[in-house]
Design an enzyme around this catalytic site. Structure first.
Site, short mmCIF file in Angstrom:
data_model
loop_
_atom_site.label_atom_id
_atom_site.label_comp_id
_atom_site.label_asym_id
_atom_site.label_seq_id
_atom_site.Cartn_x
_atom_site.Cartn_y
_atom_site.Cartn_z
N ASP A 131 -5.02 -9.32 -7.88
CA ASP A 131 -4.20 -10.52 -8.60
C ASP A 131 -3.97 -10.55 -9.82
OD1 ASP A 131 -2.45 -12.72 -7.98
OD2 ASP A 131 -3.98 -13.96 -7.68
N ASP B 177 -8.51 -5.60 -1.11
CA ASP B 177 -7.56 -6.07 -0.65
C ASP B 177 -6.28 -6.05 -1.45
OD1 ASP B 177 -8.51 -8.14 -1.50
OD2 ASP B 177 -8.29 -9.49 0.04
N VAL C 97 0.23 -13.83 0.10
CA VAL C 97 0.41 -13.10 1.39
C VAL C 97 -0.81 -13.33 2.12
CG1 VAL C 97 2.13 -11.15 0.62
CG2 VAL C 97 -0.58 -11.14 0.17
N LYS D 123 -0.25 -7.34 -7.45
CA LYS D 123 0.65 -8.20 -8.00
C LYS D 123 0.69 -8.01 -9.47
CE LYS D 123 -0.56 -11.87 -4.70
NZ LYS D 123 -0.71 -13.32 -4.79
#
Ligand code: IMP
Ligand code: MG
Length: 178
Positions: free
Chosen positions: A106, A103, A156, A134
């Protein structure tokens, strides 16, 4: 956080268009090959389902699908140090083409751990499709082969992403201001 976030960062139609575009790219590269799609639970379930349908439309009908599960977050949004493998795949990856579906990247810790683990199984190729990235949060030098959207440092949720285990079903990706 007992209410879903309302501010839309990426509406569903943009997500759908991006998945179709990336499915075309994947199909060009993997046509005629024996592809394994590995969905990283729980966050990538909606993405994996839509991607599989898009790949089918692109002619990739012979895909083997399985899941793995790593946990880098406790309840809430605090990162724990080392992601743990909670569920492995039983599919033999040796000499097969593997596409990991994630998904979001990070810090990059989850993916680094997973790639290390899967490389030992000697797949013919090992690629990653991450819907979101990100980069400003990265701790490991790692990037996906296919990236949907590069986003800034926001929390998010929706389209599979959760806050404290909830709100994964929202077709849009929404965000919480820090
Ligand atoms: P990493 O190991 O730090 O790259 O984290 C990857 C995992 O953290 C993802 O698979 C998500 O489950 C979770 N994560 C990171 N950022 C967010 C976010 O903004 N919303 C929801 N989940 C996130
Ligand atoms: Mg996840």
């Amino acid at each position: 956080m007992d209410k879903p976030a309302k501010d839309i960062l990426i509406p569903h139609d943009k997500i759908a268009a991006k998945i179709q575009e990336i499915a075309q790219e994947i199909a060009v590269k993997h046509r005629g090959k024996d592809l394994i799609v590995l969905s990283v639970l729980n966050g990538s379930v909606l993405l994996a389902a839509d991607l599989l349908r898009s790949l089918w439309h692109e002619g990739l009908t012979d895909i083997t699908f399985d899941t793995v599960c790593l946990r880098s977050y406790d309840i809430g949004t605090e990162a724990t140090q080392r992601p743990k493998l909670l569920k492995d795949t039983k599919v033999d990856l040796k000499d097969r083409h593997v596409l990991i579906v994630e998904d979001i990247i990070d810090t990059g810790r989850t993916l680094t751990t997973l790639l290390e683990l899967l490389r030992k199984r000697q797949p013919a190729s090992l690629e990653v499709f991450a819907l979101l990235s990100k980069p400003s949060r990265r701790e490991a030098t790692i990037e996906a082969d296919y990236t949907g959207f590069v986003i800034e440092d926001l929390w998010v949720e929706g389209y599979g992403l959760d806050t404290g285990g909830k709100y994964r079903g929202n077709p849009d990706i929404t965000y919480r201001k820090g």
